[in-house]
Structure formats: C-alpha cells, structure tokens
Design a protein around this motif. Structure first.
Motif, PDB file in Angstrom:
ATOM      1  N   PRO A 101       0.817  -1.165  -0.101  1.00 33.24           N
ATOM      2  CA  PRO A 101      -0.096   0.042   0.072  1.00 33.24           C
ATOM      3  C   PRO A 101       0.795   1.185   0.023  1.00 33.24           C
ATOM      4  N   GLY A 102       2.192   1.284   0.644  1.00 31.97           N
ATOM      5  CA  GLY A 102       2.837   2.391   0.712  1.00 31.97           C
ATOM      6  C   GLY A 102       3.254   2.853  -0.705  1.00 31.97           C
ATOM      7  N   ARG A 103       3.347   1.877  -1.684  1.00 28.98           N
ATOM      8  CA  ARG A 103       3.731   2.243  -3.034  1.00 28.98           C
ATOM      9  C   ARG A 103       2.558   2.958  -3.611  1.00 28.98           C
ATOM     10  N   ALA A 104       1.351   2.498  -3.516  1.00 29.75           N
ATOM     11  CA  ALA A 104       0.151   2.957  -4.051  1.00 29.75           C
ATOM     12  C   ALA A 104      -0.018   4.594  -3.438  1.00 29.75           C
ATOM     13  N   LEU A 105      -0.023   4.498  -2.310  1.00 29.71           N
ATOM     14  CA  LEU A 105       0.052   5.835  -1.486  1.00 29.71           C
ATOM     15  C   LEU A 105       1.300   7.076  -1.988  1.00 29.71           C
ATOM     16  N   GLY A 106       2.131   6.231  -2.225  1.00 30.12           N
ATOM     17  CA  GLY A 106       3.298   7.050  -3.109  1.00 30.12           C
ATOM     18  C   GLY A 106       2.881   7.505  -4.594  1.00 30.12           C
ATOM     19  N   THR A 107       2.111   6.713  -5.098  1.00 26.10           N
ATOM     20  CA  THR A 107       1.659   7.228  -6.532  1.00 26.10           C
ATOM     21  C   THR A 107       0.685   8.305  -6.247  1.00 26.10           C
ATOM     22  N   PHE A 108      -0.337   8.345  -5.285  1.00 26.50           N
ATOM     23  CA  PHE A 108      -1.060   9.375  -5.207  1.00 26.50           C
ATOM     24  C   PHE A 108      -0.220  10.650  -4.787  1.00 26.50           C
ATOM     25  N   PHE A 109       0.619  10.535  -3.696  1.00 25.78           N
ATOM     26  CA  PHE A 109       1.637  11.575  -3.329  1.00 25.78           C
ATOM     27  C   PHE A 109       2.245  12.289  -4.551  1.00 25.78           C
ATOM     28  N   PHE A 110       2.992  11.372  -5.513  1.00 23.89           N
ATOM     29  CA  PHE A 110       3.784  11.761  -6.500  1.00 23.89           C
ATOM     30  C   PHE A 110       2.879  12.588  -7.542  1.00 23.89           C
ATOM     31  N   GLU A 111       1.480  11.812  -7.990  1.00 24.62           N
ATOM     32  CA  GLU A 111       0.722  12.594  -8.816  1.00 24.62           C
ATOM     33  C   GLU A 111       0.136  13.735  -8.396  1.00 24.62           C
ATOM     34  N   GLU A 112      -0.278  13.765  -7.137  1.00 22.22           N
ATOM     35  CA  GLU A 112      -1.177  14.789  -6.630  1.00 22.22           C
ATOM     36  C   GLU A 112      -0.571  16.141  -5.929  1.00 22.22           C
ATOM     37  N   VAL A 113       0.689  15.532  -5.237  1.00 22.52           N
ATOM     38  CA  VAL A 113       1.326  16.632  -4.514  1.00 22.52           C
ATOM     39  C   VAL A 113       2.483  17.067  -5.218  1.00 22.52           C
ATOM     40  N   VAL A 114       3.373  16.047  -5.914  1.00 23.45           N
ATOM     41  CA  VAL A 114       4.772  16.554  -6.425  1.00 23.45           C
ATOM     42  C   VAL A 114       4.594  17.135  -7.728  1.00 23.45           C
ATOM     43  N   LYS A 115       3.862  16.247  -8.480  1.00 23.30           N
ATOM     44  CA  LYS A 115       3.606  16.528 -10.125  1.00 23.30           C
ATOM     45  C   LYS A 115       2.599  17.882 -10.139  1.00 23.30           C
ATOM     46  N   ALA A 116       1.541  17.649  -9.616  1.00 23.68           N
ATOM     47  CA  ALA A 116       0.570  18.734  -9.486  1.00 23.68           C
ATOM     48  C   ALA A 116       1.102  20.175  -8.790  1.00 23.68           C
ATOM     49  N   GLY A 117       1.521  19.907  -7.764  1.00 21.41           N
ATOM     50  CA  GLY A 117       2.024  21.010  -6.924  1.00 21.41           C
ATOM     51  C   GLY A 117       3.434  21.661  -7.389  1.00 21.41           C
TER      52      GLY A 117
END
Ligand SMILES: N[C@@H](CCC(=O)N[C@@H](CS)C(=O)NCC(=O)O)C(=O)O
Length: 210
Positions: A101-117
C-alpha cells in the motif's frame, strides 16, 4: 546525531521514530527544491543524493527504514523487539506496508502533490486508478488487523507503526479516502493528533522554503 532531511514522508519516518524514542538529535534541512542534495558535501553523506541521512559517530547511514531500526536498537527500545521472531514480525509488517500500500499511496503523493504542486503537470488518471485498486485490495487486511489490536504488530507500539504512520499520513494530503477502513483511519487519527507527530511536522517544515 544529525538527521539530514526535507519535508517528505521518508524523512518523517526517521524524525517521528526519533521523537517516539525520545532520541536527542539535530535536524539539518537539505533543500531538495534548491538542489542541495546534489552538493558534494551531501553526496558524501548519501551516494545517490537523497534524504534522509543520519550522521552518527562519524558515520553516515541512509535508507529511512534502516535508520529507524538503528535508532531503536541503539536506544535499546521495545519499539524494535529483541526476540528474533518478534523482530521478524515487525520487519514483515514494515515490508508489507512500505512495499505494497505504501507504493500506491506514494503514487497518489507523486501524482497529486509533487507533479501537480511542484511540476505544474496534470496527474495521470491511469496511475491513480491502478493505485486505488491496489489500496482497495490490500487495505482490508490492515484494517482487520487494527480492529483487534491497538498497533500494527499487536498491543505494543513498534517501528512498524512509526514507519507506517508517515506513509498513511500522506493520504491526508491527497484524494485518498480511508473512510472505508475505519480501524486504520482511527489508528492514524490517534497517532497524528499526538505531540510526537506534531513536533515531527514542525521540525521537518523548518527546511521548507518560505
Ligand atoms: N528508499 C529511500 C528513499 C529516499 C528518497 O526517495 N528520498 C527522496 C525524498 S523522500 C529524495 O531525497 N529525493 C531527492 C532526489 O531524488 O533528488 C529511503 O527510504 O530513505
């Protein structure tokens, strides 16, 4: 000892574990947005130019989970039990959470926080959909475990919790909805409402640019 870090989940694991252990440390911010991780002095600490890094007794240790284990061992703490099978259970839970699940949560963090932000790019819907499916498949087992135990490895706090809390806390910065997993959500809420987590965020945010 010195913890080199930035305001990211892997650094939160180390600072939060140190806070829970009552370890005395100095926090040194490494501004990833300014490229400080690629300066020669930081490459001497971490060969890949990443954070966190722990400087202790003239040596540098990297990899957040390894650092957390070391901090608990040198603190002779029940957060990482002595008994080999009990320690193996803690390691098992760390790997289960971080690698799945950490990888999946990492995907959300990357896509929505890092990439978008930070990168001004749109999130990839296919990546988010696959990550959501993974969470739907894997979180029921974690929720079920927390329905009969206070902590991930039973009724004693361990480094499985101090490593997993920062991983799951990323959900609070993304569109991930944990409400279908009430025991997991309650475990997370209990942890993030306590002083050790609040201090962790305060310490790590000192390194953020204004
Ligand atoms: N497996 C490593 C991952 C470390 C990592 O990915 N660090 C990121 C921040 S969370 C980093 O330093 N990125 C900077 C870069 O890649 O330039 C750990 O758990 O410590």
């Amino acid at each position: 000892m010195k913890i080199y870090g930035f305001n990211t989940p892997n650094v939160h694991k180390v600072v939060y574990t140190a806070e829970k252990l009552g370890t005395r440390y100095e926090y040194i911010p490494v501004n990833l947005l300014a490229g400080e991780q690629r300066k020669p002095e930081h490459l001497d600490r971490h060969c890949w130019g990443m954070v966190p890094a722990l400087e202790i007794e003239g040596e540098c240790l990297v990899e957040s989970n390894a650092i957390c284990r070391h901090l608990a061992r040198i603190g002779d703490s029940p957060l990482y039990p002595h008994h080999p099978m009990a320690a193996a259970r803690v390691d098992e839970m760390i790997d289960m959470i971080v690698l799945h699940p950490g990888r999946a949560l990492g995907t959300f963090f990357f896509e929505e926080v890092v990439k978008a932000g930070f990168m001004q790019q749109d999130p990839d819907p296919a990546a988010l959909e696959a990550a959501q499916k993974q969470l739907n498949d894997q979180l029921p087992a974690i929720d079920s475990r927390l329905s009969c135990h206070t902590f991930l490895c039973g009724d004693q706090l361990t480094i499985a919790d101090t490593i997993a809390v920062p991983v799951f806390a990323t959900a609070q910065m993304t569109s991930v909805d944990l409400s279908a997993f009430p025991h997991l959500q309650a475990w997370l809420e209990r942890a993030v409402s306590r002083p050790a987590w609040k201090r962790t965020l305060k310490v790590c945010s000192e390194g953020m640019p204004a």
